[in-house]
Design an enzyme around this catalytic site. Sequence first.
Site, mmCIF file in Angstrom:
data_model
loop_
_atom_site.group_PDB
_atom_site.id
_atom_site.type_symbol
_atom_site.label_atom_id
_atom_site.label_comp_id
_atom_site.label_asym_id
_atom_site.label_seq_id
_atom_site.Cartn_x
_atom_site.Cartn_y
_atom_site.Cartn_z
ATOM 1 N N HIS A 81 -4.639 1.641 7.361
ATOM 2 C CA HIS A 81 -3.487 2.187 7.478
ATOM 3 C C HIS A 81 -3.161 3.282 6.484
ATOM 4 O O HIS A 81 -2.642 4.288 6.811
ATOM 5 C CB HIS A 81 -2.356 0.975 7.219
ATOM 6 C CG HIS A 81 -0.909 1.415 7.224
ATOM 7 N ND1 HIS A 81 -0.110 1.018 8.267
ATOM 8 C CD2 HIS A 81 -0.138 2.248 6.514
ATOM 9 C CE1 HIS A 81 1.199 1.601 7.773
ATOM 10 N NE2 HIS A 81 1.385 2.412 7.169
ATOM 11 N N GLY B 23 0.969 -1.070 -0.083
ATOM 12 C CA GLY B 23 0.111 0.064 0.029
ATOM 13 C C GLY B 23 0.776 1.241 0.031
ATOM 14 O O GLY B 23 1.897 1.342 0.588
ATOM 15 N N HIS C 3 -2.618 7.781 6.662
ATOM 16 C CA HIS C 3 -1.565 8.642 6.120
ATOM 17 C C HIS C 3 -2.269 9.859 5.462
ATOM 18 O O HIS C 3 -1.835 10.994 5.504
ATOM 19 C CB HIS C 3 -1.005 8.052 5.138
ATOM 20 C CG HIS C 3 0.166 6.965 5.124
ATOM 21 N ND1 HIS C 3 1.108 7.488 5.885
ATOM 22 C CD2 HIS C 3 0.420 5.897 5.233
ATOM 23 C CE1 HIS C 3 2.138 6.508 5.996
ATOM 24 N NE2 HIS C 3 1.625 5.550 5.709
ATOM 25 N N CYS D 78 5.724 -0.092 7.190
ATOM 26 C CA CYS D 78 5.507 1.105 6.568
ATOM 27 C C CYS D 78 6.577 1.389 5.819
ATOM 28 O O CYS D 78 7.684 1.484 6.126
ATOM 29 C CB CYS D 78 4.772 2.227 7.422
ATOM 30 S SG CYS D 78 4.626 3.581 6.601
ATOM 31 N N GLN E 278 2.992 10.090 1.197
ATOM 32 C CA GLN E 278 4.156 9.504 1.395
ATOM 33 C C GLN E 278 5.409 9.963 0.234
ATOM 34 O O GLN E 278 6.328 9.420 0.423
ATOM 35 C CB GLN E 278 4.192 7.925 1.466
ATOM 36 C CG GLN E 278 3.257 7.328 2.520
ATOM 37 C CD GLN E 278 3.210 5.629 2.816
ATOM 38 O OE1 GLN E 278 2.396 5.291 2.031
ATOM 39 N NE2 GLN E 278 4.208 5.217 2.972
HETATM 40 ZN ZN LIG Z 1 2.281 3.483 5.809
#
Ligand SMILES: [Zn+2]
Length: 187
Positions: A149, A59, A153, A107, A64
């Site tokens: 999750h 993912g 973010h 992550c 990010q």
């Molecule tokens: Zn993450």
Amino acid sequence: MTALIIPDKTKLDKPPLEIHYLGDRVLRSPAKRIAKVDDKVRQLAREMLQTMYSSDGIGLAAPQVAVNKQMLVVDSDPENATNPPLILINPQIKSASKELCDAQEGCLSIPGVYLDVTRPKVVEVAFKDETGRPRRIKAKGLLARVIQHEMDHLNGVLFVDRVKNDLMLTDELTKHNFSVKAVKPIA
Ligand SMILES: [Zn+2]
């Protein structure tokens, strides 16, 4: 036409986007809604998928890669070439099960760190897909966990913020050269 945006799952030596790490402020700002699903948005989705596959992730959320937009890509079975990834634009959790479960998470923005997190077992999520069409899915198991999750973010929340075991958290972060001060525990 839209089939073209889904890349194959090849790992690239030089993925198109740069992943940002814990401690970087881009991970902490809430993402903005995407007003229109156009070719630019589809191109971003494609590059996010290529970057995710190249980094062995399941993912990836736009913040990010320092893009302040509500988009995430998920593939809970990346080793299976025929399992299509999901692209979620402006995702919203419509319902979450009362039943919770614990599982280990990692992550791409906190490489090497794996810790247990408690989350609802099943979630119903509404979103727009890469064609702009509204969709709704009921996710359970690994998929439910990855989606939750990644949606964190979009709110500037990282999984380490949800870890209850302080001792393990400090130990794991220190071991991988991350600062405990970068964690923002959820009350
Ligand atoms: Zn993450």
